[in-house]
Scaffold this motif. Structure first.
Motif, PDB file in Angstrom:
ATOM      1  N   PHE A  49      -8.387  -2.440  -6.774  1.00 53.36           N
ATOM      2  CA  PHE A  49      -7.015  -1.920  -6.793  1.00 53.36           C
ATOM      3  C   PHE A  49      -7.096  -0.410  -6.711  1.00 53.36           C
ATOM      4  O   PHE A  49      -7.733   0.237  -7.546  1.00 53.36           O
ATOM      5  N   SER A  71      -4.675  -3.547   1.999  1.00 55.12           N
ATOM      6  CA  SER A  71      -3.354  -4.147   1.765  1.00 55.12           C
ATOM      7  C   SER A  71      -2.447  -3.153   1.044  1.00 55.12           C
ATOM      8  O   SER A  71      -2.910  -2.116   0.552  1.00 55.12           O
ATOM      9  N   ILE A  73       0.465  -2.777  -2.053  1.00 56.80           N
ATOM     10  CA  ILE A  73       0.896  -3.440  -3.293  1.00 56.80           C
ATOM     11  C   ILE A  73       1.968  -2.590  -3.958  1.00 56.80           C
ATOM     12  O   ILE A  73       1.729  -1.430  -4.280  1.00 56.80           O
ATOM     13  N   GLY A  95      -5.076  -2.327  -1.697  1.00 59.45           N
ATOM     14  CA  GLY A  95      -6.148  -3.233  -2.057  1.00 59.45           C
ATOM     15  C   GLY A  95      -7.228  -3.212  -0.984  1.00 59.45           C
ATOM     16  O   GLY A  95      -6.935  -3.395   0.202  1.00 59.45           O
ATOM     17  N   LEU A 187       2.001 -14.012  -2.379  1.00 62.10           N
ATOM     18  CA  LEU A 187       1.258 -12.980  -3.111  1.00 62.10           C
ATOM     19  C   LEU A 187       1.370 -11.616  -2.460  1.00 62.10           C
ATOM     20  O   LEU A 187       1.203 -10.593  -3.135  1.00 62.10           O
ATOM     21  N   ASP A 188       1.667 -11.571  -1.197  1.00 64.72           N
ATOM     22  CA  ASP A 188       1.694 -10.324  -0.433  1.00 64.72           C
ATOM     23  C   ASP A 188       2.587  -9.284  -1.110  1.00 64.72           C
ATOM     24  O   ASP A 188       3.741  -9.561  -1.435  1.00 64.72           O
ATOM     25  N   ALA A 190       2.082  -7.827  -4.054  1.00 65.32           N
ATOM     26  CA  ALA A 190       2.084  -7.862  -5.520  1.00 65.32           C
ATOM     27  C   ALA A 190       0.666  -7.941  -6.061  1.00 65.32           C
ATOM     28  O   ALA A 190      -0.256  -8.411  -5.387  1.00 65.32           O
ATOM     29  N   ILE A 191       0.501  -7.472  -7.283  1.00 59.98           N
ATOM     30  CA  ILE A 191      -0.690  -7.776  -8.062  1.00 59.98           C
ATOM     31  C   ILE A 191      -0.222  -8.629  -9.229  1.00 59.98           C
ATOM     32  O   ILE A 191       0.776  -8.298  -9.889  1.00 59.98           O
ATOM     33  N   GLU A 192      -0.890  -9.723  -9.462  1.00 56.25           N
ATOM     34  CA  GLU A 192      -0.508 -10.650 -10.519  1.00 56.25           C
ATOM     35  C   GLU A 192      -1.552 -10.589 -11.635  1.00 56.25           C
ATOM     36  O   GLU A 192      -2.753 -10.784 -11.381  1.00 56.25           O
ATOM     37  N   GLN A 204      -4.846 -10.325  -6.311  1.00 56.22           N
ATOM     38  CA  GLN A 204      -4.168  -9.493  -5.320  1.00 56.22           C
ATOM     39  C   GLN A 204      -4.826  -9.704  -3.971  1.00 56.22           C
ATOM     40  O   GLN A 204      -5.929 -10.252  -3.870  1.00 56.22           O
ATOM     41  N   ALA A 211      -7.701 -12.919  -0.807  1.00 60.67           N
ATOM     42  CA  ALA A 211      -7.260 -12.725  -2.185  1.00 60.67           C
ATOM     43  C   ALA A 211      -8.462 -12.497  -3.084  1.00 60.67           C
ATOM     44  O   ALA A 211      -9.460 -13.220  -3.006  1.00 60.67           O
TER      45      ALA A 211
END
Length: 384
Positions: A49, A71, A73, A95, A187-188, A190-192, A204, A211
């Motif tokens: 991240f 990516s 986020i 990401g 999921l695109d 976002a970070i979960e 992420q 992922a």
């Protein structure tokens, strides 16, 4: 002594901290030898991240994140027992896998004239006020007039970190997955972050729509889960159905997860009068922030940037660097350390999740308070 070579500047470790320092020192025309134990690009246990601070440093080093496929986020989702709290991040994050990013930085360092020697394992380090001696295995003994120690979470004999007071019973895992198209779309952007019994995980996207699932669990929690990756993931998906949805029909891209043991979260290096001059500790050798903050990569880059800049200005005064670096990161690491302790256990997780769900802005504030201060970055830039 016979059978040794002398180098002006030696960097041990080619990760973010070591490679960024090599870029800056090489760019200024200094003779740099970087020793990297891996013979080629490889994956590392990391959340991957990139905060806005990390992006700032990478841009200054000439790294094009768009060209590398990073990516984007913009949101944080926090899960606990299947419930969700969501907030917009106070910045646009990116990401990108460490395998891709580390190689890009090493290539950039080479373009600036740094010498990179791969497949070299440093066995031990001895240092005094005049120089540091590096036992570099097959390479022999190297006398470094100035040494930058950037070996990550791995200590080197003779220069081990005093990690008392840190949390060191944690195990970190990482696995990359190819998700279904539906779950990749969900999921695109976002970070979960998932809180589960005795640990937490982050999910992420990185480059190529892959992922990254990065997971931290206590040793006791790992044993209770059955002491295997599959049983641990099964526990997480049982506790958090949304994660089960993400991983349903997903394809694991590694034969087995990458792992690291005894992560010393909360460690900050504090120099004393016995510390030799000319030995700069970078990255996780300087301080280790809990991974859920997403600031570890930024702190590594910050340490490499500021160490190289202060060396160019002040020479071998490494104690001054350590004091400045500790002042820059101490509060962030302390706050993250306390939050990490709360996030490991059921009662603390429940309270933390309730607060974040009731006041979503709290997640934004935590994300902001655990960042490297913007002022520190500007001051660092002024040094170079």
């Amino acid at each position: 002594m016979n059978g040794h070579r002398t180098e002006e500047l030696v960097i041990v470790g080619g990760g973010l901290a070591g490679a960024s320092a090599a870029c800056i020192l090489g760019r200024e025309g200094r003779s740099v030898l970087l020793l990297e134990r891996d013979v080629g690009a490889r994956h590392k246990v990391c959340g991957e991240f990139l905060s806005v601070e990390a992006q700032t440093y990478l841009a200054r080093l000439g790294i094009d994140l768009d060209a590398l496929g990073a990516s984007r986020i913009s949101h944080l989702r926090l899960y606990h027992r299947g419930k969700k709290a969501e907030a917009e991040l106070p910045f646009l994050a990116r990401g990108l896998s460490r395998k891709i990013l580390d190689e890009a930085l090493l290539e950039k360092a080479i373009s600036h004239g740094a010498q990179i020697m791969r497949g070299v394992t440093v066995r031990s380090i001895t240092a005094d006020e005049r120089a540091s001696w590096v036992d570099a295995g097959s390479l022999g003994r190297v006398r470094a007039e100035t040494l930058f120690l950037a070996s990550g979470k791995h200590d080197v004999r003779g220069a081990k970190r005093p990690i008392s007071g840190s949390i060191n019973d944690l195990i970190g895992f990482k696995m990359h997955y190819r998700l279904s198209e539906q779950q990749r779309t969900a999921l695109d952007g976002a970070i979960e972050v998932i809180l589960f019994d005795e640990g937490y995980a982050g999910l992420q996207l990185i480059e190529g729509g892959v992922a990254n699932l990065c997971l931290v669990v206590s040793q006791r929690g790992f044993e209770q889960a059955g002491k295997s990756w599959d049983s641990l993931v099964n526990q997480v998906t049982r506790e958090c159905p949304p994660v089960a949805d993400r991983l349903r029909n997903a394809i694991a891209l590694f034969e087995r997860p990458f792992s690291i043991f005894q992560i010393p979260y909360g460690f900050v290096h504090h120099p004393d009068w016995t510390e030799p001059g000319g030995l700069f500790r970078l990255g996780d050798q300087m301080g280790v922030i809990p991974s859920f903050t997403g600031e570890g990569m930024s702190m590594a880059l910050h340490s490499g940037y500021i160490a190289a800049s202060m060396f160019l200005r002040n020479g071998r005064a490494s104690t001054d660097f350590h004091r400045k670096m500790a002042a820059n990161v101490r509060q962030q690491i302390r706050l993250a350390f306390l939050l990490n302790k709360a996030a490991r256990f059921g009662p603390g997780q429940a309270v933390l999740f309730h607060l974040c769900r009731t006041w979503p802005s709290l997640m934004r504030q935590v994300a902001a308070f655990t960042r490297i201060r913007v002022g520190s970055i500007h001051k660092t830039a002024a040094l170079s």
